[in-house]
Write an enzyme that holds these catalytic residues in place. Structure first.
Site, short mmCIF file in Angstrom:
data_model
loop_
_atom_site.label_atom_id
_atom_site.label_comp_id
_atom_site.label_asym_id
_atom_site.label_seq_id
_atom_site.Cartn_x
_atom_site.Cartn_y
_atom_site.Cartn_z
CB VAL A 123 30.93 54.95 0.21
CG1 VAL A 123 32.13 54.47 -0.57
CG2 VAL A 123 30.30 53.80 0.99
CD GLU B 95 31.97 50.58 1.29
OE1 GLU B 95 32.57 50.58 2.38
OE2 GLU B 95 30.77 50.27 1.17
CD GLU C 269 26.61 53.58 8.42
OE1 GLU C 269 26.05 54.05 9.42
OE2 GLU C 269 26.03 53.33 7.37
CG HIS D 193 30.04 40.47 19.58
ND1 HIS D 193 30.62 40.07 20.76
CD2 HIS D 193 31.01 41.03 18.84
CE1 HIS D 193 31.90 40.39 20.74
NE2 HIS D 193 32.17 40.97 19.58
CB CYS E 148 26.13 47.40 4.28
SG CYS E 148 26.73 49.09 4.18
CE LYS F 180 23.00 49.09 -0.18
NZ LYS F 180 24.04 48.80 -1.16
C1 UGA Z 1 29.34 46.54 7.01
C2 UGA Z 1 30.68 45.80 6.89
O1 UGA Z 1 31.16 45.43 8.19
C3 UGA Z 1 31.71 46.65 6.18
O2 UGA Z 1 32.92 45.92 5.98
C4 UGA Z 1 31.15 47.08 4.82
O3 UGA Z 1 32.05 47.92 4.12
C5 UGA Z 1 29.85 47.82 5.03
O4 UGA Z 1 28.92 46.96 5.71
C6 UGA Z 1 29.31 48.21 3.65
O5 UGA Z 1 29.01 47.33 2.85
O6 UGA Z 1 29.32 49.40 3.33
P1 UGA Z 1 28.34 48.37 8.71
O7 UGA Z 1 27.02 48.09 8.06
O8 UGA Z 1 28.77 49.77 8.92
O9 UGA Z 1 29.53 47.66 7.87
O10 UGA Z 1 28.28 47.71 10.14
P2 UGA Z 1 28.84 46.45 10.91
O11 UGA Z 1 29.74 46.90 11.98
O12 UGA Z 1 29.34 45.43 10.00
O13 UGA Z 1 27.49 45.92 11.61
C7 UGA Z 1 26.36 45.53 10.86
C8 UGA Z 1 25.29 44.99 11.74
O14 UGA Z 1 25.65 43.74 12.30
C9 UGA Z 1 24.92 45.87 12.94
O15 UGA Z 1 23.52 45.90 13.10
C10 UGA Z 1 25.59 45.18 14.12
O16 UGA Z 1 24.96 45.43 15.34
C11 UGA Z 1 25.46 43.74 13.70
N1 UGA Z 1 26.46 42.86 14.33
C12 UGA Z 1 27.78 42.96 14.00
C13 UGA Z 1 26.06 41.89 15.25
O17 UGA Z 1 24.85 41.77 15.57
N2 UGA Z 1 26.99 41.06 15.80
C14 UGA Z 1 28.31 41.16 15.47
O18 UGA Z 1 29.10 40.35 16.00
C15 UGA Z 1 28.71 42.13 14.56
#
Ligand code: UGA
Length: 431
Positions: free
Chosen positions: A7, A147, A151, A250, A259, A262
């Protein structure tokens, strides 16, 4: 910017790119040396180039010595880690408080201190108390500014956010924050000013809600398998309703990363401490934890109930594409469970194999997807990297012992795979 983790580094670099002069501070000398030599310690598309550009243009600096930067700063961001505290699931705030103490004695003139790290409700009050106690003469305001960066898409998320949340009741601090985010006014990004505690809670509520959405569709996917429905069509069918929205629907092997796991856990603890029940969030945590292991069972079932002595090719290890982050990745549970059932694992991930090597044992890390597939009994697609979306299926078939694919990210079409001679299963799509 205190803390050059994910971050801190992305936010610091983007603020510099907005035209501000930013010093990124970290205690880790190796990290700062690396950054000063143009090496980026994390995998984030576009970050290397953006750091180089802003270093060249003398707006971005890296140092281990905070004193000068703090004294001259108008705004100081605390972007240190808030990991899950061992044993009880609360967020560990020791790094945040240590940073507050450290900056307190160095403040000169009116300074805005901003918590960017994800911190429990009331942390801003504590930071304020620490600074007041350490330096009773300091002229400052503590602001919460969470934020919402994903990622792999963090730079775009920073520069084109859906909203910016600023938690403070101090007018002077609001002005400083507006100045910091001024370039976003041009895009008419909503900037929401709230009380500090509300802003702190917005961050947790946002992540928890997204985790709820994912877990909901994952459970619907299981139901689809049992009643002969297709979860992708259900997602589309409900997502087109604007009140629901199509994103984060999805189905897959469960959420991972640094994130959601936790923050859902921390939110549950915050609620319990405050005497509030968050049953939905508690269920989400439970369902998601169980789901990762259940994905290994899916593979075992697909191979006829026994994987002892079988070789499994795992494509994708990171918790999602475009990152090397392995924290709480479903692949960890899947590998562990399959190994405990006697399977041998060959794996390939474009970015995360080094990290995975620290967390998994007895896995053969391969040079590419086709190398991983060689002589395996089944291919399991665990992370939807682009390069796995258009595999040469004839080659895959010729390399496998038998043409079997378990697609945990639904990146192939069942009919197509069947027509190409594969035995194929995915998530929530019955045929
Ligand atoms: C997440 C949030 O999307 C951000 O807005 C936030 O700032 C961040 O956490 C944080 O708190 O720092 P991130 O962990 O990078 O971001 O990843 P995501 O794209 O949100 O995906 C998280 C998990 O959910 C992944 O394992 C992904 O595969 C899964 N996911 C996501 C699904 O299984 N289905 C979906 O439709 C979307």
């Amino acid at each position: 910017m205190i803390g050059t983790g994910y971050v801190g580094l992305v936010s610091g670099t983007c603020f510099a790119d907005f035209g501000h002069v930013v010093t990124c501070i970290d205690k880790d000398t190796t990290k700062i040396d690396a950054l000063n030599n143009g090496k980026i310690p994390i995998y984030e598309p576009g970050l290397q180039e953006l750091v180089a550009k802003n270093v060249d243009e003398e707006r971005l600096f890296f140092t281990t010595d905070s004193s000068d930067a703090i004294r001259t700063a108008d705004a100081i961001f605390i972007a240190v880690g808030t990991p899950t505290r061992r044993g009880d699931g609360h967020a560990d705030l020791s790094y945040v408080y240590a940073a507050a103490e450290e900056i307190a004695g160095l403040l000169e003139g009116f300074t805005v201190i901003i918590t960017k790290s994800t911190v429990p409700v009331g942390t801003g009050d504590e930071v304020e108390a620490i600074i007041q106690k350490t330096n009773p003469d300091a002229d400052f305001a503590v602001v919460s500014n969470p934020e919402f960066l994903r990622e792999g898409a963090a730079i775009n998320d920073f520069k084109r956010p859906d909203r910016v949340v600023v938690g403070t009741e101090d007018d002077k601090a609001v002005e400083v924050m507006q100045e910091l985010y001024r370039p976003l006014y041009l895009n008419e990004t909503p900037i929401i000013v709230t009380k500090r505690r509300t802003s702190e809670l917005i961050k947790y509520a946002a992540n928890a809600f997204l985790a709820v959405k994912i877990t909901f569709i994952n459970e619907i996917a299981d139901l689809c398998e049992n009643v002969g429905a297709n979860v992708q069509e259900v997602s589309r069918g409900i997502g087109l309703d604007n009140r629901i929205g199509s994103k984060f629907l999805h189905a897959g092997p469960g959420y991972g990363g640094s994130c959601f796991p936790k923050d859902t856990l921390a939110l549950s603890k915050i609620a319990a401490d405050a005497g509030s029940d968050l049953k939905i969030v508690d269920s989400v945590i439970e369902v998601n934890t169980a789901r990762k292991k259940k994905m290994a069972d899916k593979v075992v079932d697909f191979l006829g109930g026994d994987v002892n002595g079988k070789t499994i090719a795992l494509l994708g290890l990171a918790f999602k594409p475009n990152t090397d982050d392995m924290r709480d990745a479903p692949s960890i549970d899947i590998v562990e469970k399959l190994q405990s059932c006697g399977a041998k694992i060959r794996a390939y991930d474009p970015a995360s194999m080094e990290e995975a090597g620290k967390m998994m044992s007895d896995v053969l890390f391969c040079d590419g997807p086709y190398h991983a597939i060689e002589n395996a009994d089944v291919v399991v697609i665990c992370t939807e990297w682009d390069q796995f979306r258009a595999l040469d299926l004839e080659r895959v078939k010729s390399l496998l012992k038998a043409p079997k694919v378990v697609d945990l990210r639904n990146i192939y079409k069942p009919d197509y795979m069947l027509s190409r001679g594969f035995e194929y299963t995915s998530v929530g799509r019955s045929y």
